[in-house]
Design a protein around this motif. Structure first.
Motif, PDB file in Angstrom:
ATOM      1  N   ALA A  74     -10.684 -14.749 -33.266  1.00  0.00           N
ATOM      2  CA  ALA A  74     -11.666 -13.681 -33.494  1.00  0.00           C
ATOM      3  C   ALA A  74     -12.771 -13.718 -32.434  1.00  0.00           C
ATOM      4  CB  ALA A  74     -12.256 -13.803 -34.899  1.00  0.00           C
ATOM      5  N   GLU A  75     -13.221 -14.908 -32.076  1.00  0.00           N
ATOM      6  CA  GLU A  75     -14.270 -15.022 -31.047  1.00  0.00           C
ATOM      7  C   GLU A  75     -13.748 -14.586 -29.680  1.00  0.00           C
ATOM      8  OE1 GLU A  75     -17.123 -18.603 -32.579  1.00  0.00           O
ATOM      9  OE2 GLU A  75     -15.051 -19.131 -32.029  1.00  0.00           O
ATOM     10  N   ARG A  76     -12.523 -14.971 -29.379  1.00  0.00           N
ATOM     11  CA  ARG A  76     -11.917 -14.545 -28.108  1.00  0.00           C
ATOM     12  C   ARG A  76     -11.788 -13.028 -28.067  1.00  0.00           C
ATOM     13  NH1 ARG A  76      -7.773 -17.165 -24.482  1.00  0.00           N
ATOM     14  NH2 ARG A  76      -7.001 -15.449 -23.225  1.00  0.00           N
ATOM     15  N   SER A  77     -11.356 -12.447 -29.152  1.00  0.00           N
ATOM     16  CA  SER A  77     -11.222 -10.999 -29.233  1.00  0.00           C
ATOM     17  C   SER A  77     -12.573 -10.308 -29.079  1.00  0.00           C
ATOM     18  CB  SER A  77     -10.568 -10.616 -30.560  1.00  0.00           C
ATOM     19  OG  SER A  77     -10.476  -9.224 -30.661  1.00  0.00           O
ATOM     20  N   ALA A  78     -13.592 -10.852 -29.725  1.00  0.00           N
ATOM     21  CA  ALA A  78     -14.941 -10.273 -29.632  1.00  0.00           C
ATOM     22  C   ALA A  78     -15.471 -10.361 -28.206  1.00  0.00           C
ATOM     23  CB  ALA A  78     -15.880 -10.970 -30.606  1.00  0.00           C
ATOM     24  N   ALA A  79     -15.241 -11.493 -27.535  1.00  0.00           N
ATOM     25  CA  ALA A  79     -15.685 -11.649 -26.149  1.00  0.00           C
ATOM     26  C   ALA A  79     -14.957 -10.658 -25.242  1.00  0.00           C
ATOM     27  CB  ALA A  79     -15.450 -13.083 -25.671  1.00  0.00           C
ATOM     28  N   THR A  80     -13.672 -10.457 -25.477  1.00  0.00           N
ATOM     29  CA  THR A  80     -12.895  -9.513 -24.679  1.00  0.00           C
ATOM     30  C   THR A  80     -13.409  -8.089 -24.882  1.00  0.00           C
ATOM     31  OG1 THR A  80     -10.955 -10.946 -24.830  1.00  0.00           O
ATOM     32  CG2 THR A  80     -10.562  -8.660 -24.198  1.00  0.00           C
ATOM     33  N   GLU A  81     -13.662  -7.722 -26.119  1.00  0.00           N
ATOM     34  CA  GLU A  81     -14.176  -6.376 -26.411  1.00  0.00           C
ATOM     35  C   GLU A  81     -15.557  -6.165 -25.799  1.00  0.00           C
ATOM     36  OE1 GLU A  81     -12.853  -3.518 -27.890  1.00  0.00           O
ATOM     37  OE2 GLU A  81     -11.050  -4.707 -27.520  1.00  0.00           O
ATOM     38  N   LEU A  82     -16.411  -7.176 -25.895  1.00  0.00           N
ATOM     39  CA  LEU A  82     -17.745  -7.076 -25.313  1.00  0.00           C
ATOM     40  C   LEU A  82     -17.655  -6.864 -23.801  1.00  0.00           C
ATOM     41  CD1 LEU A  82     -20.835  -7.259 -25.382  1.00  0.00           C
ATOM     42  CD2 LEU A  82     -20.590  -9.760 -25.388  1.00  0.00           C
ATOM     43  N   ILE A 101      -7.769  -4.403 -20.409  1.00  0.00           N
ATOM     44  CA  ILE A 101      -6.802  -5.170 -19.617  1.00  0.00           C
ATOM     45  C   ILE A 101      -7.543  -6.093 -18.644  1.00  0.00           C
ATOM     46  CG2 ILE A 101      -4.973  -5.003 -17.876  1.00  0.00           C
ATOM     47  CD1 ILE A 101      -4.208  -2.296 -19.285  1.00  0.00           C
ATOM     48  N   ALA A 102      -8.504  -5.525 -17.913  1.00  0.00           N
ATOM     49  CA  ALA A 102      -9.287  -6.331 -16.965  1.00  0.00           C
ATOM     50  C   ALA A 102     -10.091  -7.399 -17.691  1.00  0.00           C
ATOM     51  CB  ALA A 102     -10.214  -5.427 -16.145  1.00  0.00           C
ATOM     52  N   ALA A 103     -10.695  -7.044 -18.817  1.00  0.00           N
ATOM     53  CA  ALA A 103     -11.483  -8.013 -19.589  1.00  0.00           C
ATOM     54  C   ALA A 103     -10.586  -9.142 -20.086  1.00  0.00           C
ATOM     55  CB  ALA A 103     -12.175  -7.322 -20.757  1.00  0.00           C
ATOM     56  N   GLY A 104      -9.397  -8.806 -20.531  1.00  0.00           N
ATOM     57  CA  GLY A 104      -8.454  -9.828 -20.984  1.00  0.00           C
ATOM     58  C   GLY A 104      -8.120 -10.813 -19.891  1.00  0.00           C
ATOM     59  N   GLU A 105      -7.958 -10.312 -18.660  1.00  0.00           N
ATOM     60  CA  GLU A 105      -7.667 -11.198 -17.534  1.00  0.00           C
ATOM     61  C   GLU A 105      -8.850 -12.115 -17.237  1.00  0.00           C
ATOM     62  OE1 GLU A 105      -6.533  -8.542 -14.383  1.00  0.00           O
ATOM     63  OE2 GLU A 105      -4.616  -8.065 -15.343  1.00  0.00           O
ATOM     64  N   GLU A 106     -10.066 -11.576 -17.305  1.00  0.00           N
ATOM     65  CA  GLU A 106     -11.260 -12.402 -17.075  1.00  0.00           C
ATOM     66  C   GLU A 106     -11.409 -13.475 -18.152  1.00  0.00           C
ATOM     67  OE1 GLU A 106     -13.731 -12.596 -14.635  1.00  0.00           O
ATOM     68  OE2 GLU A 106     -12.359 -11.336 -13.493  1.00  0.00           O
ATOM     69  N   ILE A 107     -11.167 -13.105 -19.395  1.00  0.00           N
ATOM     70  CA  ILE A 107     -11.260 -14.075 -20.495  1.00  0.00           C
ATOM     71  C   ILE A 107     -10.157 -15.117 -20.362  1.00  0.00           C
ATOM     72  CG2 ILE A 107     -11.128 -14.371 -23.003  1.00  0.00           C
ATOM     73  CD1 ILE A 107     -13.800 -13.131 -22.040  1.00  0.00           C
ATOM     74  N   ASP A 108      -8.961 -14.701 -19.960  1.00  0.00           N
ATOM     75  CA  ASP A 108      -7.880 -15.663 -19.717  1.00  0.00           C
ATOM     76  C   ASP A 108      -8.289 -16.679 -18.655  1.00  0.00           C
ATOM     77  OD1 ASP A 108      -6.212 -14.397 -21.551  1.00  0.00           O
ATOM     78  OD2 ASP A 108      -5.000 -13.379 -20.009  1.00  0.00           O
ATOM     79  N   PHE A 109      -8.922 -16.193 -17.587  1.00  0.00           N
ATOM     80  CA  PHE A 109      -9.370 -17.097 -16.522  1.00  0.00           C
ATOM     81  C   PHE A 109     -10.443 -18.048 -17.038  1.00  0.00           C
ATOM     82  CE2 PHE A 109     -11.908 -17.920 -12.575  1.00  0.00           C
ATOM     83  CZ  PHE A 109     -10.976 -18.735 -11.973  1.00  0.00           C
ATOM     84  N   ALA A 110     -11.374 -17.534 -17.832  1.00  0.00           N
ATOM     85  CA  ALA A 110     -12.401 -18.407 -18.426  1.00  0.00           C
ATOM     86  C   ALA A 110     -11.745 -19.466 -19.314  1.00  0.00           C
ATOM     87  CB  ALA A 110     -13.410 -17.581 -19.225  1.00  0.00           C
ATOM     88  N   ALA A 111     -10.706 -19.077 -20.052  1.00  0.00           N
ATOM     89  CA  ALA A 111      -9.999 -20.040 -20.905  1.00  0.00           C
ATOM     90  C   ALA A 111      -9.319 -21.118 -20.054  1.00  0.00           C
ATOM     91  CB  ALA A 111      -8.977 -19.317 -21.784  1.00  0.00           C
ATOM     92  N   GLU A 112      -8.788 -20.739 -18.899  1.00  0.00           N
ATOM     93  CA  GLU A 112      -8.198 -21.729 -17.996  1.00  0.00           C
ATOM     94  C   GLU A 112      -9.256 -22.718 -17.514  1.00  0.00           C
ATOM     95  OE1 GLU A 112      -5.935 -20.101 -14.735  1.00  0.00           O
ATOM     96  OE2 GLU A 112      -5.019 -18.616 -16.063  1.00  0.00           O
ATOM     97  N   LEU A 113     -10.449 -22.201 -17.204  1.00  0.00           N
ATOM     98  CA  LEU A 113     -11.535 -23.084 -16.775  1.00  0.00           C
ATOM     99  C   LEU A 113     -11.975 -24.002 -17.908  1.00  0.00           C
ATOM    100  CD1 LEU A 113     -13.753 -20.588 -14.759  1.00  0.00           C
ATOM    101  CD2 LEU A 113     -12.274 -22.382 -13.837  1.00  0.00           C
ATOM    102  N   GLY A 114     -11.753 -23.567 -19.133  1.00  0.00           N
ATOM    103  CA  GLY A 114     -12.166 -24.330 -20.300  1.00  0.00           C
ATOM    104  C   GLY A 114     -11.188 -25.403 -20.733  1.00  0.00           C
ATOM    105  N   GLN A 115     -10.219 -25.730 -19.916  1.00  0.00           N
ATOM    106  CA  GLN A 115      -9.251 -26.759 -20.286  1.00  0.00           C
ATOM    107  C   GLN A 115      -9.789 -28.164 -20.034  1.00  0.00           C
ATOM    108  OE1 GLN A 115      -6.594 -26.070 -22.157  1.00  0.00           O
ATOM    109  NE2 GLN A 115      -7.526 -24.046 -22.066  1.00  0.00           N
TER     110      GLN A 115
END
Length: 163
Positions: A74-82, A101-115
Protein backbone atom coordinates in the motif's frame (compact mmCIF):
# COMPACT_ATOMS: atom_id res chain seq x y z
CA UNK A 1 10.12 -4.51 0.45
CA UNK A 2 12.19 -1.43 1.10
CA UNK A 3 11.99 2.11 -0.23
CA UNK A 4 13.68 5.42 0.54
CA UNK A 5 12.61 8.33 2.72
CA UNK A 6 14.24 11.73 3.06
CA UNK A 7 16.38 12.44 6.11
CA UNK A 8 17.61 15.71 7.57
CA UNK A 9 20.65 15.00 9.72
CA UNK A 10 21.21 18.71 10.33
CA UNK A 11 19.76 21.98 9.00
CA UNK A 12 22.26 22.26 6.11
CA UNK A 13 19.76 21.12 3.45
CA UNK A 14 17.63 24.17 4.24
CA UNK A 15 20.36 26.54 3.07
CA UNK A 16 22.28 24.37 0.59
CA UNK A 17 19.24 23.62 -1.59
CA UNK A 18 16.76 26.08 -3.05
CA UNK A 19 13.94 23.99 -1.62
CA UNK A 20 14.72 21.35 1.02
CA UNK A 21 12.59 18.24 1.39
CA UNK A 22 10.86 17.69 4.68
CA UNK A 23 12.19 14.76 6.71
CA UNK A 24 10.28 11.53 6.18
CA UNK A 25 9.01 12.06 2.63
CA UNK A 26 9.14 9.20 0.15
CA UNK A 27 12.24 9.77 -1.97
CA UNK A 28 13.57 8.91 -5.41
CA UNK A 29 16.78 9.87 -7.14
CA UNK A 30 14.93 12.53 -9.08
CA UNK A 31 17.54 12.87 -11.81
CA UNK A 32 14.69 13.17 -14.32
CA UNK A 33 14.07 16.71 -13.02
CA UNK A 34 17.34 17.78 -14.65
CA UNK A 35 16.70 16.18 -18.06
CA UNK A 36 15.80 19.49 -19.72
CA UNK A 37 18.59 21.51 -18.08
CA UNK A 38 22.15 22.15 -19.14
CA UNK A 39 24.14 20.94 -16.09
CA UNK A 40 27.09 23.17 -17.05
CA UNK A 41 24.84 26.22 -16.72
CA UNK A 42 23.63 25.35 -13.22
CA UNK A 43 24.91 27.56 -10.43
CA UNK A 44 24.51 27.92 -6.70
CA UNK A 45 21.65 26.04 -5.08
CA UNK A 46 20.42 24.55 -8.36
CA UNK A 47 23.89 23.10 -8.90
CA UNK A 48 23.90 21.64 -5.36
CA UNK A 49 20.49 20.05 -6.01
CA UNK A 50 21.81 18.50 -9.22
CA UNK A 51 25.03 17.25 -7.66
CA UNK A 52 23.76 15.69 -4.45
CA UNK A 53 20.00 15.80 -3.92
CA UNK A 54 17.35 13.13 -3.63
CA UNK A 55 13.85 14.28 -4.58
CA UNK A 56 11.21 14.27 -1.84
CA UNK A 57 7.90 13.27 -3.42
CA UNK A 58 5.52 15.41 -1.36
CA UNK A 59 7.36 18.74 -1.46
CA UNK A 60 9.55 18.20 -4.54
CA UNK A 61 12.34 19.46 -2.31
CA UNK A 62 15.82 17.98 -2.13
CA UNK A 63 17.54 15.96 0.57
CA UNK A 64 21.23 15.13 0.84
CA UNK A 65 20.45 11.78 2.43
CA UNK A 66 17.77 9.15 2.03
CA UNK A 67 17.16 6.35 4.50
CA UNK A 68 16.22 2.79 3.65
CA UNK A 69 12.85 1.97 5.25
CA UNK A 70 10.54 -1.01 5.24
CA UNK A 71 7.44 -0.45 3.11
CA UNK A 72 4.35 -2.46 2.33
CA UNK A 73 2.44 -2.77 -0.94
CA UNK A 74 0.00 0.00 0.00
CA UNK A 75 2.84 2.42 0.80
CA UNK A 76 4.61 1.60 -2.45
CA UNK A 77 1.38 2.16 -4.36
CA UNK A 78 0.78 5.48 -2.58
CA UNK A 79 4.33 6.65 -3.36
CA UNK A 80 3.88 5.69 -7.01
CA UNK A 81 0.57 7.54 -7.25
CA UNK A 82 2.02 10.61 -5.55
CA UNK A 83 4.96 10.72 -7.95
CA UNK A 84 2.69 10.12 -10.95
CA UNK A 85 0.54 13.10 -9.97
CA UNK A 86 3.65 15.25 -9.46
CA UNK A 87 4.89 14.23 -12.93
CA UNK A 88 1.62 15.45 -14.45
CA UNK A 89 1.39 18.62 -12.34
CA UNK A 90 5.02 19.75 -12.45
CA UNK A 91 7.04 17.85 -15.05
CA UNK A 92 4.88 17.83 -18.16
CA UNK A 93 3.67 14.23 -18.25
CA UNK A 94 0.85 14.11 -20.81
CA UNK A 95 -1.56 12.13 -18.64
CA UNK A 96 -1.80 10.12 -15.44
CA UNK A 97 -1.59 6.74 -17.19
CA UNK A 98 1.73 7.65 -18.82
CA UNK A 99 2.97 9.22 -15.60
CA UNK A 100 2.17 6.05 -13.63
CA UNK A 101 4.50 4.05 -15.88
CA UNK A 102 7.37 6.51 -15.37
CA UNK A 103 6.62 6.79 -11.64
CA UNK A 104 6.64 3.01 -11.34
CA UNK A 105 10.09 2.89 -12.91
CA UNK A 106 11.40 5.55 -10.52
CA UNK A 107 9.95 3.72 -7.51
CA UNK A 108 11.43 0.45 -8.79
CA UNK A 109 14.84 2.13 -8.96
CA UNK A 110 14.43 3.51 -5.43
CA UNK A 111 13.54 -0.02 -4.27
CA UNK A 112 16.75 -1.31 -5.88
CA UNK A 113 18.72 1.32 -3.97
CA UNK A 114 16.94 0.18 -0.83
CA UNK A 115 18.43 -3.31 -0.90
CA UNK A 116 20.29 -2.64 2.32
CA UNK A 117 19.22 -3.11 5.92
CA UNK A 118 16.50 -0.73 7.10
CA UNK A 119 18.06 2.35 8.64
CA UNK A 120 20.99 2.48 6.19
CA UNK A 121 21.59 5.95 4.77
CA UNK A 122 22.12 6.50 1.05
CA UNK A 123 23.93 9.46 -0.53
CA UNK A 124 24.00 10.39 -4.22
CA UNK A 125 26.65 12.09 -6.30
CA UNK A 126 25.53 13.20 -9.75
CA UNK A 127 27.52 14.61 -12.67
CA UNK A 128 27.27 15.08 -16.40
CA UNK A 129 30.01 13.12 -18.15
CA UNK A 130 30.61 12.33 -21.82
CA UNK A 131 27.13 13.51 -22.76
CA UNK A 132 25.37 11.39 -20.13
CA UNK A 133 24.09 11.87 -16.64
CA UNK A 134 26.01 9.70 -14.16
CA UNK A 135 24.87 8.88 -10.65
CA UNK A 136 26.91 7.20 -7.95
CA UNK A 137 25.23 6.05 -4.74
CA UNK A 138 26.96 5.34 -1.44
CA UNK A 139 25.53 3.39 1.48
CA UNK A 140 26.40 4.88 4.86
CA UNK A 141 25.90 3.17 8.18
CA UNK A 142 24.20 5.56 10.58
CA UNK A 143 26.20 6.22 13.72
CA UNK A 144 24.52 5.84 17.07
CA UNK A 145 23.83 9.30 18.44
CA UNK A 146 26.13 10.03 21.37
CA UNK A 147 26.19 13.78 20.99
CA UNK A 148 27.15 16.21 18.26
CA UNK A 149 29.40 14.94 15.50
CA UNK A 150 32.67 16.85 15.57
CA UNK A 151 33.77 17.64 12.07
CA UNK A 152 36.98 19.38 13.09
CA UNK A 153 39.06 18.74 16.16
CA UNK A 154 42.38 20.19 17.19
CA UNK A 155 44.98 18.16 18.96
CA UNK A 156 48.57 18.79 19.89
CA UNK A 157 50.96 16.47 18.17
CA UNK A 158 53.70 16.86 20.74
CA UNK A 159 55.06 19.12 23.46
CA UNK A 160 55.54 22.63 22.16
CA UNK A 161 54.08 21.89 18.71
CA UNK A 162 51.41 24.18 17.37
CA UNK A 163 47.96 22.62 17.18
Amino acid sequence: MKLLKTVRADPSDTFVFGHAAEPGEWAVSGAFAFAHLNPDALEGKARAEFRAGFLGLSSLGRSTLAQVVDADVAERSAATELLAQQLVDHFGAPDLATARIAAGEEIDFAAELGQHPAGMLIAVSRRFEEGSLREVFRALTPRKATGPIKVFALARSGAGDEP
